[in-house]
Scaffold this motif. Structure first.
Motif, short mmCIF file in Angstrom:
data_model
loop_
_atom_site.label_atom_id
_atom_site.label_comp_id
_atom_site.label_asym_id
_atom_site.label_seq_id
_atom_site.Cartn_x
_atom_site.Cartn_y
_atom_site.Cartn_z
N LEU A 181 3.72 -5.83 -0.70
CA LEU A 181 5.15 -6.02 -0.99
C LEU A 181 5.38 -7.27 -1.83
CD1 LEU A 181 6.55 -5.12 2.55
CD2 LEU A 181 6.72 -3.72 0.49
N LEU A 182 4.72 -8.35 -1.45
CA LEU A 182 4.92 -9.59 -2.19
C LEU A 182 4.26 -9.55 -3.57
CD1 LEU A 182 4.48 -12.15 0.72
CD2 LEU A 182 6.60 -11.30 -0.28
N CYS A 183 3.15 -8.81 -3.67
CA CYS A 183 2.51 -8.65 -4.98
C CYS A 183 3.37 -7.80 -5.92
CB CYS A 183 1.12 -8.03 -4.82
SG CYS A 183 -0.14 -9.19 -4.26
N ARG B 174 6.63 -7.79 -5.87
CA ARG B 174 7.72 -8.69 -6.29
C ARG B 174 7.22 -9.70 -7.33
NH1 ARG B 174 12.54 -11.40 -2.75
NH2 ARG B 174 13.17 -12.95 -4.30
N ALA B 175 5.99 -10.17 -7.18
CA ALA B 175 5.47 -11.18 -8.10
C ALA B 175 4.72 -10.59 -9.28
CB ALA B 175 4.55 -12.14 -7.34
N GLY B 176 4.59 -9.25 -9.34
CA GLY B 176 3.84 -8.64 -10.42
C GLY B 176 2.35 -8.90 -10.35
N LYS B 177 1.80 -8.96 -9.12
CA LYS B 177 0.38 -9.24 -8.92
C LYS B 177 -0.33 -8.07 -8.23
CE LYS B 177 0.78 -13.58 -10.31
NZ LYS B 177 0.07 -14.14 -11.48
N VAL B 178 0.09 -6.87 -8.53
CA VAL B 178 -0.45 -5.70 -7.83
C VAL B 178 -1.94 -5.52 -8.10
CG1 VAL B 178 -0.28 -3.19 -7.60
CG2 VAL B 178 1.79 -4.56 -7.80
N GLU B 179 -2.40 -5.93 -9.27
CA GLU B 179 -3.82 -5.77 -9.60
C GLU B 179 -4.69 -6.54 -8.61
OE1 GLU B 179 -7.66 -6.90 -11.22
OE2 GLU B 179 -5.96 -8.27 -11.01
N ALA B 180 -4.26 -7.74 -8.21
CA ALA B 180 -5.01 -8.51 -7.22
C ALA B 180 -5.01 -7.80 -5.88
CB ALA B 180 -4.42 -9.91 -7.08
N TRP B 181 -3.85 -7.22 -5.52
CA TRP B 181 -3.79 -6.50 -4.24
C TRP B 181 -4.71 -5.29 -4.26
CZ3 TRP B 181 -2.51 -1.53 -2.78
CH2 TRP B 181 -2.41 -1.31 -1.41
N LEU B 182 -4.78 -4.56 -5.37
CA LEU B 182 -5.64 -3.39 -5.45
C LEU B 182 -7.10 -3.77 -5.25
CD1 LEU B 182 -4.01 -1.44 -8.43
CD2 LEU B 182 -4.04 -0.76 -6.01
N ARG B 183 -7.50 -4.91 -5.77
CA ARG B 183 -8.87 -5.36 -5.55
C ARG B 183 -9.13 -5.63 -4.07
NH1 ARG B 183 -8.26 -10.03 -9.75
NH2 ARG B 183 -10.12 -10.93 -8.74
N ALA B 184 -8.15 -6.22 -3.40
CA ALA B 184 -8.29 -6.46 -1.96
C ALA B 184 -8.29 -5.15 -1.18
CB ALA B 184 -7.16 -7.36 -1.47
N PHE B 185 -7.40 -4.24 -1.55
CA PHE B 185 -7.28 -2.98 -0.83
C PHE B 185 -8.57 -2.16 -0.91
CE2 PHE B 185 -6.26 1.58 -0.99
CZ PHE B 185 -5.78 1.76 0.30
N ALA C 1 11.30 -8.34 1.91
CA ALA C 1 10.34 -8.87 0.94
C ALA C 1 10.85 -8.77 -0.48
CB ALA C 1 9.01 -8.14 1.08
N LEU C 2 11.56 -7.70 -0.80
CA LEU C 2 11.94 -7.42 -2.19
C LEU C 2 13.37 -7.83 -2.53
CD1 LEU C 2 10.29 -3.90 -2.54
CD2 LEU C 2 9.38 -6.09 -3.32
N ALA C 3 14.18 -8.10 -1.51
CA ALA C 3 15.59 -8.38 -1.79
C ALA C 3 16.03 -9.78 -1.38
CB ALA C 3 16.46 -7.36 -1.07
N ALA C 4 15.22 -10.53 -0.65
CA ALA C 4 15.62 -11.88 -0.25
C ALA C 4 15.83 -12.75 -1.49
CB ALA C 4 14.55 -12.50 0.64
N PRO C 5 16.74 -13.71 -1.41
CA PRO C 5 17.02 -14.55 -2.58
C PRO C 5 15.78 -15.27 -3.11
CG PRO C 5 18.71 -14.85 -0.91
CD PRO C 5 17.65 -14.01 -0.28
N ARG C 6 14.90 -15.69 -2.23
CA ARG C 6 13.64 -16.30 -2.63
C ARG C 6 12.50 -15.53 -1.97
NH1 ARG C 6 11.88 -22.72 -2.08
NH2 ARG C 6 9.77 -22.49 -2.94
N ARG C 7 11.42 -15.35 -2.68
CA ARG C 7 10.32 -14.54 -2.14
C ARG C 7 9.83 -15.12 -0.82
NH1 ARG C 7 7.13 -14.75 -6.16
NH2 ARG C 7 5.77 -16.39 -5.37
N PRO C 8 9.76 -14.32 0.26
CA PRO C 8 9.26 -14.81 1.55
C PRO C 8 7.80 -15.25 1.44
CG PRO C 8 10.40 -12.71 1.82
CD PRO C 8 10.22 -12.92 0.34
N ARG C 9 7.40 -16.09 2.36
CA ARG C 9 5.99 -16.47 2.45
C ARG C 9 5.20 -15.34 3.12
NH1 ARG C 9 4.89 -20.11 5.80
NH2 ARG C 9 6.90 -20.49 6.80
#
Length: 532
Positions: free
Chosen positions: A283-285, A287-298, A382-390
């Motif tokens: 979810l956070l990836c 929002r941050a446009g980091k899905v490629e890093a998540w796919l490597r982890a997944f 995760a996707l709608a909070a004013p600032r990205r959650p930790r």
């Protein structure tokens, strides 16, 4: 010592910087609980009071925060073993043989019960030639309710038990031929070996969380000295999973997604919950446009899980499936929210009048639906909070949602939340209060089980009725819900988040730490239009 300030802010130069070695941080970079927490300030009086402004921090040749925290954790684990030790006492029976002394319901009266002890026989680990997932037995043989059974744990935990059993049997054999080794019956040696390795796993959990916490290493004292460790560290094998989850988060925080995936995949092979942490990462990836890093982890997690599971799945499929079969077939446990409602309202449950070995299909559907709804809510957060959650905030919310909506909350499951809680909401008084309340559930639980044992044996009732136990369960659940509410508040009001107040964005976030948003589910604020 000089008087510390009431609050601590990191200097501008420290905000957003990488911190790899918390032991080398100076006073401008660390967060000191003797400055920021009233409980830490009071506790520091034992060793001279809060640290001064000009203290030489990070220069002691030995006593770094990590080593101090590990020492505290070691002491607590030793005390935890002593808490369980009444359940590994022995006696000599009339035939001269040594037996485990669980006479007169010692396991409940002494509050020392541990699954590790009865599982040695229940999982047939005491039998020669036994191999997990291959060896089977029949419960209720000769009755209409007969059921073929296998090892009931995920593969990594099942193999952990089997290896420990073989080590215990080898020790007993050596001690019988040598007077240099202490001797005990196999189940006692098995418990001690298991406890030693589980203690190591918990120390790894503490180490990894300290490294992940970065500027707040002293917060991990709450994990090391947790009352939950005192009563639950050796109740079951969950410390294995917490070690994999904590090291997986550490690897992710160091921008090593493949290693993070491997560790979380191995954790899922020991207990399911480490796999849950992949969802907040996704979810956070997004929002941050980091899905490629998540796919490597997944994909690394999937491969690691398959490496452990696939051989057993192919060779002994029925045995491998046993864990999943039992979880589907299991009814609502005594300390689930559903049993609490049933007890206090007289409600018969979602699946009344189930026969032996029948699945509670409605209960399963309800628990799954509630968890999915919670996941949708966490996704929106995760996707709608004013600032990205930790990351740690969402991980805690998801694991807590699973425990609160699940039909099973075994007492040792609370250990899952401990490292995540310290990273998500490092408020000492709140966390210690919750942990004390959660640990106290153990005592009416044991007294309730004592009552059941005595009633089944038609003996005098000397335990506690179920209502006392379930009342403590309600308090525990409300405490966890309160922590969830505070985390949600911190997400929507980052100025209340102690981690961000100290100058960090997301210490566990790795690629997410300090990254700009790329996709947000919220309406943009209208631009004011000037008139005239």
């Amino acid at each position: 010592m000089s008087t510390p300030p009431d609050t601590q802010q990191a200097p501008d130069s420290a905000i957003g910087t990488e911190v790899d070695d918390v032991d080398s941080l100076g006073p401008a970079d660390r967060v000191f609980p003797s400055w920021t927490e009233s409980l830490g300030r009071q506790a520091s009086k034992i060793i001279g009071g809060p640290i001064g402004r000009h203290a030489a921090v990070g220069r002691h040749w030995f006593w770094t925060p990590l080593r101090a925290v590990l020492l505290i954790a070691t002491v607590m684990l030793m005390l935890s073993w002593f808490v369980k030790s009444p359940c590994i006492q022995q006696y000599t029976d009339g035939g001269g043989a040594r037996q485990l002394d669980w006479r007169a319901n010692r396991q409940y009266v002494a509050f020392c019960y541990s699954d590790i002890v009865p599982l040695y026989g229940a999982e047939r680990l005491d039998q020669s030639g036994m191999f997990p997932y291959k060896t089977s037995w029949v419960d209720g043989a000769g009755t209409p309710n007969a059921q073929v059974r296998y090892m009931e744990y995920p593969v990594l935990t099942g193999m952990f038990q089997w290896i420990n059993a073989k080590l215990a049997q080898g020790w007993v054999h050596l001690s019988s031929t040598s007077h240099l080794l202490p001797s005990a019956i196999p189940v006692v040696v098995y418990f001690d070996i298991s406890a030693l390795l589980l203690a190591l796993a918990w120390l790894i959990t503490v180490w990894a969380t300290t490294r992940t916490a970065r500027r707040r290493p002293w917060d991990v004292v709450i994990i090391a000295a947790s009352p939950l460790v005192l009563v639950q560290a050796f109740t079951n094998f969950d410390a294995l999973a917490t070690a994999f989850a904590a090291t997986g988060l550490l690897a992710w925080s160091r921008k090593r997604p493949e290693l993070a995936g491997v560790l979380l995949g191995l954790g899922a092979a020991a207990k399911l919950y480490p796999a849950f942490l992949l969802l907040p990462m996704l979810l956070l990836c997004i929002r941050a446009g980091k899905v490629e890093a998540w796919l490597r982890a997944f994909f690394s997690a999937v491969i690691a899980w398959l490496v452990v599971n696939l051989p057993i799945m192919v060779l002994y499929h029925a045995g491998w499936w046993e864990f999943f079969r039992l979880n589907v077939q299991r009814g609502m446990d005594p300390d689930s929210v559903y049993n609490v409602i049933a007890y206090f309202t007289g409600w018969p449950g979602f699946d009344p009048n189930l026969g032996q070995h029948q699945n509670p299909n409605v209960l399963n559907a309800v628990t799954t639906s509630l968890l999915l709804l919670a996941c949708v809510g966490i996704a929106w957060l995760a996707l709608a909070a004013p600032r990205r959650p930790r990351l740690a905030q969402l991980c805690f919310l998801l694991v807590a949602a699973f425990l609160l909506t699940n039909k099973v909350w075994s007492p040792q499951y609370s250990l899952w939340l401990v490292p995540l809680a310290v990273l998500a909401i490092p408020r000492w008084k709140l966390l210690i209060t919750w942990m004390v309340l959660d640990a106290l559930v153990w005592f009416p639980r044991m007294m309730y089980y004592l009552e059941l044992s005595l009633l089944s044996a038609h003996q005098d009732d000397r335990g506690l009725p179920q209502g006392w136990f379930l009342s403590m369960v309600i308090i525990r659940d409300l405490a966890v819900l309160g922590l969830c509410a505070l985390i949600v508040r911190d997400i929507y009001r980052p100025s209340k988040d102690l981690v961000r107040l100290a100058g960090d964005d997301d210490p566990a976030g790795g690629f997410l730490d300090g990254a700009p948003d790329r996709f947000v589910l919220r309406r943009p604020r209208p631009t004011p239009v000037s008139i005239g």
